[in-house]
Scaffold this active site. Structure first.
Site, PDB file in Angstrom:
ATOM      1  N   TYR A  97       0.834  -1.210   0.000  1.00 58.63           N
ATOM      2  CA  TYR A  97       0.000   0.000   0.000  1.00 58.63           C
ATOM      3  C   TYR A  97       0.864   1.254   0.000  1.00 58.63           C
ATOM      4  CZ  TYR A  97      -3.290  -3.467   1.833  1.00 58.63           C
ATOM      5  OH  TYR A  97      -4.051  -4.578   2.030  1.00 58.63           O
TER       6      TYR A  97
ATOM      7  N   TYR B  81     -14.453  -5.125   3.809  1.00 53.64           N
ATOM      8  CA  TYR B  81     -13.118  -5.447   3.295  1.00 53.64           C
ATOM      9  C   TYR B  81     -12.881  -6.943   3.502  1.00 53.64           C
ATOM     10  CZ  TYR B  81      -8.158  -5.971   2.699  1.00 53.64           C
ATOM     11  OH  TYR B  81      -6.935  -6.409   2.246  1.00 53.64           O
TER      12      TYR B  81
ATOM     13  N   ASP C 222     -16.817 -13.210   7.720  1.00 55.52           N
ATOM     14  CA  ASP C 222     -15.374 -13.026   7.673  1.00 55.52           C
ATOM     15  C   ASP C 222     -14.947 -12.467   9.024  1.00 55.52           C
ATOM     16  OD1 ASP C 222     -12.803 -12.181   7.312  1.00 55.52           O
ATOM     17  OD2 ASP C 222     -13.163 -11.135   5.421  1.00 55.52           O
TER      18      ASP C 222
ATOM     19  N   LYS D   7      -5.608 -13.533  10.877  1.00 53.20           N
ATOM     20  CA  LYS D   7      -4.939 -12.521  11.713  1.00 53.20           C
ATOM     21  C   LYS D   7      -4.475 -13.008  13.099  1.00 53.20           C
ATOM     22  CE  LYS D   7      -5.589  -8.509   9.150  1.00 53.20           C
ATOM     23  NZ  LYS D   7      -6.723  -8.432   8.227  1.00 53.20           N
TER      24      LYS D   7
END
Ligand SMILES: *Cc1c(COP(=O)(O)O)cnc(C)c1O
Length: 434
Positions: A24, A152, A246, A275
């Site tokens: 990014y 997202y 998610d 994560k």
């Protein structure tokens, strides 16, 4: 050492800089990254010896803090025994144990774990499972997904299509991949009616509804009520559509319950986790399916099988780390820690309500968010926070904290005071970024 007089960068940083393409990042204009030499508890130790309190636990992974001795010991032991074997046709204890434990911890009959290495890939697998679920049952028209503004779900090509089309980091690619059906979350009866009308019209094309329960993370740290999830469950059932949660960000305690879905008392048909799964040590993800989904693949027909298998699937080191992380969750101390972090964030960030440009301050579990009216200057803010002893990396219009659950009170105070000092004066608008 201050931001104005940085120590000379270590040799490895300048030698590698022309060759490392960073995430990014506009490589030409971004400030150089901070060289990290080591990690310790809630802190990053920089190459020049400075320590920064990590406010975002390395993209929300290091929930027990860095270098936790219990996880480190488990990984070391597994490294000596067997770092990796392929998962096709072979089995190993760390994956078997982890799959069984996840089935025990997850509510309902989310009992069938398919492992991968990254969050995006687990979302792709969940999407593929949903598509093939319908095909295996003889229903061939369900080729699309319904997802939500603010969502997202990853950076790979298929997951980009279910991200927020505008806010997501992927608007450049519209038209490249099939477009999905994007709606507003049903946050009230009116938006529920709009969603219902959409499904009455197009429900037969939809394989699954995909959403992040309770908190839309990278799309802006947007919170919604558990009732929204109950509405989605009812809507999905009415239209024969699967529901995918998610929980890659929300899973493992971040919102205050072990999984965010628990707050709503309902379960999806498939959940994705990653994560914090390994406590921030090794890459691992999993898509866990309900028995109903799994049953649609259970057949004498080889063609009904799920044809997927990442090379490093269920990597034993990563599974050992995840099992050790679950040991730490098992003793339950995290609940009091998340409540403590939550209270510190609420108290420490509240003074920013009404600060220049700030439109909202909100806290849920171990997530504290300061939202601005416009995108903020990510690079400049990172540098200003670092000068205050904190590692905080804003995202779009939000500056947020999602620290390790066991961050000491004094370090939480460093984080919130850095937020107040840097953001309180205003002038933080910029070109955005992630
Ligand atoms: C981070 C994230 C992903 C993507 O995971 P990667 O490991 O970066 O591929 C997907 N969904 C959610 C909700 C996430 O927070």
């Amino acid at each position: 050492m201050t931001a104005e007089s940085p120590a000379r960068a270590p040799e490895w940083l300048s030698a590698g800089a022309p060759h490392v393409w960073r995430p990014y990042c506009q490589m030409k204009t971004a400030p150089p990254p901070l060289p990290v030499a080591a990690t310790r508890g809630s802190r990053l130790v920089l190459a020049d010896g400075r320590e920064l309190v990590d406010g975002i636990a390395s993209w929300w992974t290091a929930c027990h803090g860095y270098n936790h001795p219990h996880i480190a010991a488990a990984v070391r032991e597994q490294l000596e025994r067997m770092p990796h074997v392929m998962f096709g046709g072979l089995a190993h204890e760390p994956a078997s144990r982890l799959a069984r434990r996840l089935a025990d911890l997850l509510p309902g009959d989310l009992n069938h774990a398919f492992f991968a290495e990254s969050g995006s890939v687990s979302v792709e697998i969940a999407m593929k499972m949903a598509l093939q679920f319908h095909i295996n049952r003889g229903e061939h028209g369900r080729t699309r997904f319904l997802s939500f503004r603010g969502g997202y779900h990853g950076d790979t090509l298929a997951t980009m299509t279910v991200c927020d089309p505008e806010e997501g980091m992927h608007s450049l690619f519209s038209g490249v991949m099939p477009s999905q059906v994007i709606a507003d979350l049903p946050v009230d009866a009116a938006s529920e009616a709009v969603l219902e009308a959409l499904l009455v019209e197009r429900g037969g094309e939809i394989a699954a509804i995909v959403t992040e329960p309770l908190v839309q993370g990278a799309g802006g740290m947007l919170f919604h009520d558990p009732e929204v999830l109950r509405r989605l469950r009812r809507t999905a059932d009415r239209h024969g559509v699967l529901l995918i949660f998610d929980e890659i960000f929300t899973g493992f305690g971040r919102t205050g319950s072990l999984f965010a879905m628990e707050a709503a008392g309902i379960e999806p048909d498939i959940v994705t986790l990653s994560k914090a799964l390994t406590g921030g040590t090794l890459p691992l993800s999993v898509a866990v399916a309900s028995t109903r989904v799994f049953q649609a693949f259970w057949s004498d027909d080889a063609g009904a099988a799920l044809m997927h298998g990442p090379t490093y699937m269920a990597n034993p080191l990563a599974c050992a780390a995840a099992n050790a992380s679950l040991d730490l969750f098992e003793d339950g101390a995290w609940r009091a820690d998340v409540a403590r972090v939550s209270a510190a964030l609420a108290q420490g960030l509240e003074p920013l309500r009404g600060a220049p440009g700030v439109v909202d301050v909100r806290v849920l579990g171990a997530i504290g968010v300061v939202e601005f009216a416009a995108p903020v200057a990510v690079g400049a803010l990172c540098q200003a926070f670092a000068a205050e002893g904190a590692w905080i990396r804003p995202m779009g219009k939000t500056v947020y904290l999602a620290p390790a659950f066991n961050t000491p009170d004094a370090d939480l105070a460093v984080l919130t005071s850095a937020m107040r000092r840097v953001l309180g004066a205003g002038g933080v608008e910029g070109s955005g970024g992630v």
